[in-house]
Design an enzyme around this catalytic site. Structure first.
Site, PDB file in Angstrom:
ATOM      1  N   GLU A   1     -17.535 -24.124  -0.737  1.00  0.00           N
ATOM      2  CA  GLU A   1     -17.331 -25.576  -0.785  1.00  0.00           C
ATOM      3  C   GLU A   1     -17.932 -26.011   0.328  1.00  0.00           C
ATOM      4  OE1 GLU A   1     -15.214 -22.737  -0.883  1.00  0.00           O
ATOM      5  OE2 GLU A   1     -13.289 -22.720  -1.684  1.00  0.00           O
TER       6      GLU A   1
ATOM      7  N   CYS B   1      -9.756 -21.484   0.467  1.00  0.00           N
ATOM      8  CA  CYS B   1      -8.958 -20.840   1.485  1.00  0.00           C
ATOM      9  C   CYS B   1      -8.290 -21.946   2.395  1.00  0.00           C
ATOM     10  CB  CYS B   1      -9.917 -20.107   2.285  1.00  0.00           C
ATOM     11  SG  CYS B   1     -10.946 -20.679   3.660  1.00  0.00           S
TER      12      CYS B   1
ATOM     13  N   CYS C   1     -11.164 -24.157   3.861  1.00  0.00           N
ATOM     14  CA  CYS C   1     -11.940 -25.232   3.255  1.00  0.00           C
ATOM     15  C   CYS C   1     -10.935 -26.121   2.594  1.00  0.00           C
ATOM     16  CB  CYS C   1     -12.416 -24.335   1.913  1.00  0.00           C
ATOM     17  SG  CYS C   1     -13.709 -23.081   2.365  1.00  0.00           S
TER      18      CYS C   1
ATOM     19  N   ALA D   1     -28.825   7.753 -12.438  1.00  0.00           N
ATOM     20  CA  ALA D   1     -29.897   7.471 -13.284  1.00  0.00           C
ATOM     21  C   ALA D   1     -30.322   8.775 -14.059  1.00  0.00           C
ATOM     22  CB  ALA D   1     -31.317   7.401 -12.416  1.00  0.00           C
TER      23      ALA D   1
ATOM     24  N   TRP E   1     -38.730  11.239  -9.305  1.00  0.00           N
ATOM     25  CA  TRP E   1     -37.621  10.198  -9.780  1.00  0.00           C
ATOM     26  C   TRP E   1     -37.464   9.978 -11.232  1.00  0.00           C
ATOM     27  CZ3 TRP E   1     -35.437   9.087  -5.209  1.00  0.00           C
ATOM     28  CH2 TRP E   1     -36.430   9.198  -4.123  1.00  0.00           C
TER      29      TRP E   1
ATOM     30  N   ASP F   1     -30.868  17.276  -2.871  1.00  0.00           N
ATOM     31  CA  ASP F   1     -31.687  16.161  -2.664  1.00  0.00           C
ATOM     32  C   ASP F   1     -31.993  16.076  -1.303  1.00  0.00           C
ATOM     33  OD1 ASP F   1     -31.568  16.288  -5.573  1.00  0.00           O
ATOM     34  OD2 ASP F   1     -30.450  14.386  -5.713  1.00  0.00           O
TER      35      ASP F   1
ATOM     36  N   GLU G   1     -22.848   8.176  -5.446  1.00  0.00           N
ATOM     37  CA  GLU G   1     -24.045   8.618  -6.112  1.00  0.00           C
ATOM     38  C   GLU G   1     -23.831  10.165  -5.879  1.00  0.00           C
ATOM     39  OE1 GLU G   1     -27.465   6.557  -5.038  1.00  0.00           O
ATOM     40  OE2 GLU G   1     -26.384   5.418  -3.795  1.00  0.00           O
TER      41      GLU G   1
ATOM     42  N   LEU H   1     -19.335  12.889 -10.398  1.00  0.00           N
ATOM     43  CA  LEU H   1     -18.964  11.899 -11.055  1.00  0.00           C
ATOM     44  C   LEU H   1     -17.990  11.868 -12.291  1.00  0.00           C
ATOM     45  CD1 LEU H   1     -22.970  11.106 -11.664  1.00  0.00           C
ATOM     46  CD2 LEU H   1     -21.495   9.349 -10.544  1.00  0.00           C
TER      47      LEU H   1
END
Lengths: 379, 379
Positions: free
Chosen positions: A54, A80, A89, A159, A177, A207, A302, A308
């Site tokens: 804002e 806010c 704001c 990925a 990759w 990794d 990750e 996961l």
């Protein structure tokens, strides 16, 4: 009028998105100021600690020689009314003599929660809330979840090849990759948008990742390793860089107390925390509570297929960001996320899916929860 | 000059692609006519049996009031010198008094094979060949393979979830299709570009598919069913529509001779062919030879994981067209192409990959062979 309000709010949402990767853990917010059906100011929250949308939009008005008095302010989140890193704001809007404020949604955090709109209303400004509410909620689900539950929003990132492999079995320079440059660049932005990045011992050993955003642009997400048996190598990249980017190793109480590694890691600036395992495992729910207490709002996971999948299985996953590479590895691949999800018996449903091409790869962003569940804090 | 030739040839290649789905089994061909470094005519081969690209480009010249005399003709394939469905393009070019012809590649078919360029040269026209050769070859690999080997170009097509499932285990109205409208429309175009669509008994029994292009636009690809035990139901959609779209059922010699279904199917206009199985299986190589002898140049395989994988395993797959939907089915999915490829021990390498968004889905087109293998007819 309602129709054009929607149009202005959509523009405000678009502006809001520009803050992605810079404003977190603040929400992304956009603002459009309209007078006589003409846009006289635009603004968005640009970076954490900086002025709110804002304020930036009002400044844009003045810069362009427009007077915001009598205007309608469209903003994607309730203004806010408290003094945090910036002034309230609501005061700025009242001082600017705006006639109306249209907010897409209430600010769910305790400090605001309707008090911003009430202050405006009390000052004689007409207020309305709910235009493009769904889109606004989908923009900042982590902010909503954290405000309502104190728990981080959990983003699973991986990925994969078309046949669900997260890695080649035998790594060489050509297959190191799974995804291409554009996707990997996107991951670094994703990391910058999160306050912590979590992985498991398997990924760490396989990794030796850094898990830092590169470039970091001043963002230093906490690197969290779930490492029940404290297998983290002292020579790993993560330990080596612990001075620059913080590392929290979560292990069992037993390992924390007895391992010779604990003092060595601590000396290198790494926090080692022991959690009592339940059924031989560190409970993910306990980890999330701990991270929530540390003000981690967006948590990026990750990790390998097992960790996961464990988040999905425990119904703790909120969002998926999947980079799909146009490759088949077949028997030359390993870390098979497809097999892991399937054999765990999970039947995931994805909501609010977005697909984008990044070079030859595709990025799929989706949520494991419908926006209505997010609204009702059903986590 | 060489640089601008490349530019013109790239435009010709782009024009050529417009014929996709209409010109097959003819190759896609594009043509650009240039004079004084200015394009004076464009053309492409629009549909099977229609005028060739060069003829259309010359007509475009005249229509625009330009004289092609002294021009340079850039064409993606060596001009023909024989009278097929249309007159020889070489005559038209000679009559138009073009100064130079630049072809991207020789026509590999017996009827031409350099004779087109020789005819032009003999008429005093300068000729050159090889500009953008690779792209031109990738445009019509089926035409090249068929010209050199008499075997069809085998395209494996499937639509999968992110976790490699080709179908939901329990089909309902919401999960009937893995991919969305745009992808399914694309499949119909793909079918129109092929002269035969092949499937197996498993898919036939599970999905009762039509396998026709819709709309067909006059294309009626042969529907081929590999059905060793002649399990095809008389009430199946394919049998019902055999009068409109041809069906070839390939079975064992034994089933062909002994099954009571054989005469019933034949009465309905279906061709039933018996092939002697080797090791209890109908050899795919034998099927391809048979289809090649029927002038099938592009063969689309739309089948379940086992048959798709069998083509890869026998090194008979040339191209993959994969529609990837942004969904996870996990344990709610079946027909797991990922598991099938992996457990067959195959390590596929994809070449010349193209990725495109079709609605929320991604289409991946790639070849199982490098263009250099295609050039050398290493199939």
């Amino acid at each position: 009028m309602a129709k054009s309000n929607k149009k202005y709010m959509e523009l405000a949402l678009e502006l809001a998105r520009r803050g992605y990767g810079d404003v977190e853990p603040n929400p992304m917010v956009g603002c459009v100021i309209v007078k006589d059906d003409r846009i006289i100011g635009r603004g968005w929250h640009k970076n954490y600690g900086g002025p709110h949308a804002e304020i930036n939009a009002l400044e844009d008005c003045l810069k362009n020689g427009h007077d915001p008095a009598g205007s309608t302010i469209c903003v994607t989140l309730e203004p806010c009314c408290h003094t945090g890193k910036t002034g309230p704001c609501t005061d700025a809007i009242i001082n600017a003599k705006a006639a109306k404020v249209i907010a897409a949604m209430e600010d769910p955090s305790d400090k605001v929660a309707g008090k911003g709109l009430a202050a405006l209303s009390q000052a004689g400004i007409r207020v309305s809330v709910g235009t493009c509410r769904k889109q606004a909620m989908l923009l900042n689900p982590a902010f909503i979840k954290y405000s309502k539950t104190g728990l981080p929003w959990v983003i699973l990132k991986w990925a994969q090849t078309l046949d669900g492999k997260l890695a080649a079995a035998e790594i060489n320079d050509e297959n190191r990759w799974i995804s291409g440059d554009a996707a990997r660049k996107d991951v670094h932005k994703l990391r910058r948008s999160c306050q912590a990045v979590l992985t498991g011992t398997g990924t760490l050993l396989a990794d030796d990742p850094l898990l830092t955003p590169r470039p970091d642009k001043g963002k230093k997400p906490l690197r969290v390793v779930l490492d029940r048996e404290l297998k983290i190598p002292i020579e790993s990249n993560m330990v080596k860089t612990a001075g620059e980017f913080p590392v929290l190793v979560i292990t069992s109480v037993k390992a924390e107390k007895n391992s010779e590694k604990t003092p060595v890691l601590r000396e290198k600036g790494i926090e080692v925390m022991g959690i009592e395992p339940a059924d031989g495992k560190i409970r993910l729910q306990t980890v999330l509570k701990e991270l929530g207490s540390r003000k981690i709002q967006r948590l990026l996971v990750e990790a390998g297929p097992r960790l996961l999948t464990a988040f999905m299985q425990d119904n703790l996953a909120d969002e998926a960001v999947i980079y799909s590479a146009p490759k088949l590895l077949g028997a030359a691949g390993t870390a098979d996320i497809n097999r892991e999800i399937t054999s765990a018996g999970i039947k995931p449903t994805l909501y609010h899916t977005e697909t984008a091409l990044l070079g030859y790869d595709t990025r799929i962003r989706a949520m494991f929860r419908h926006v209505s569940q997010i609204a009702q804090a059903e986590f």
